[in-house]
Design an enzyme around this catalytic site. Sequence first.
Site, PDB file in Angstrom:
ATOM      1  N   ASP A   1       4.855  -3.515  10.892  1.00 15.46           N
ATOM      2  CA  ASP A   1       4.839  -1.933  11.116  1.00 15.46           C
ATOM      3  C   ASP A   1       6.043  -0.671  11.478  1.00 15.46           C
ATOM      4  O   ASP A   1       7.271  -1.250  11.493  1.00 15.46           O
ATOM      5  CB  ASP A   1       4.297  -2.215  12.320  1.00 15.46           C
TER       6      ASP A   1
ATOM      7  N   TYR B   1       1.147  -1.015  -0.328  1.00 12.60           N
ATOM      8  CA  TYR B   1      -0.251   0.261  -0.059  1.00 12.60           C
ATOM      9  C   TYR B   1       0.630   1.268   0.055  1.00 12.60           C
ATOM     10  O   TYR B   1       0.638   1.950  -0.913  1.00 12.60           O
ATOM     11  CB  TYR B   1      -0.462  -0.097   1.227  1.00 12.60           C
TER      12      TYR B   1
END
Length: 486
Positions: free
Chosen positions: A434, A282
């Site tokens: 993350d 993304y």
Amino acid sequence: MAHGRVDLDGNPIKPITICMIGAGGFIGSHLCEKLMSETPHKVLAVDVYDDKIKHLLEPSSLQWADRIQFHRINIKNDSRLEGLIRMADLVIFRTLLALNFRVSVNEFGFRLCLNSDLDLRLFEFFCLFFGFPLIFSFLRVVVALNFPALVLVTINLAAICTPADYNTRPLDTIYSNFIDALPVVKYCSENGKRLIHFSTCEVYGKTIGCFYPKIAHYGRKNWNVVTTEFMPCVSIICYKNMQSFEEQSLLGRKLGDPAYYVLKEDASPCIFGPVEKQRWSYACAKQLIERLIYAEGAENGLEFTIVRPFNWIGPRMDFIPGIDGPSEGVPRVLACFSNNLLRREPLKLVDGGQSQRTFVYIKDAIEAVLLMIENPARANGQIFNVGNPNNEVTVRQLAEMMTEVYAKVAGESPLDTPTVDVSSKEFYGEGYDDSDKRIPDMTIINRQLGWNPKTSLWDLLESTLTYQHRTYAEAIKKATSKPMAS
């Protein structure tokens, strides 16, 4: 609606027509509300769903009824999109989430799609006989659309923007956020239309600070070995007698320096994880479309503004699984936690909820977007962080706050065990990664637009959870009671 409005430089604000792609989503619905209630601007609202803006479209007696039109369009392969962009002054774009196609044939008939009176049964026959791809080609050939307004601006709000999708549907994520966005950028550039493109704070990836070392003493006589948590193959070796207590304290302060964590639009590098960590699909797609837009501006004169939202929170965000979204769906953190609270389940903390994030109230953020729309001389060619660095918490702290706020809103006592830890692999699947922190630098938006967020984290959570409880509590009760009744 205010009349005689002026921009930040004292110039009168003229009414414009805005093509808003993704108008039916969370951000789009709040932006449409703002434009209808406080400005004279017109909106061509483009999306595949209108659930969140129906209150702006019906009844036709609404005072702004002649200033908003809804166009049910899937931007992936629809030639009507260019026609709408040509009619706009401004294009607002945030990639349409048109991949989970949930509407039925009856809901997606000619009357809704193209304002045709062709019988729905005939439409169903065509769909069954030819299949959906061919019928969409047929629609494009047969139906001609006539729109009354001249549009000069496009706002792109459409996107796949949930971490669960980045990880499990990387191809859809890349196509939705890059490939499907290409025609919008092309149409704006070729037709001389201004573009406000919604990107993401994800483009920053990891912070520099997350790669900095944590000191570990290995007991060797004259050395300290400093290892890194995220880069275990890298170590820094220094003389032990050169690392006094004061020097080690200084190093600790440096590692907590905002320079290593605060993200600046014009200075911070974009650092992603390895390719096998598909969570970054993304961010990569979003960064690449940003670079394309920037290049169009440099080479072909495209007027653009890029928005990087930092966790915009408020009513109508995402969905509640099994109620107004797929049962197996995994929305973003606030909707995930809301779903747990509504069902009186422990809130799931991925990897202990140690990641730190900032959150900004949707109404504050929309104020910033309106300033961008109405101050093109100050916004053109700019990339803006839009967030609230004062509302920084760990995900665990967010869960604790939401539990407390929801107990107050719902009049219920919190669970004895309000949270439960789960691994990222268990929650998101293989390939998840993350960032430790995301704190926006607000220098540019404050300098150019004079914008600062106002709403505290507690207040925005109270507003949002009040809406969630009022909207979903009864539906959840009915949904959970059905198995018992049967």
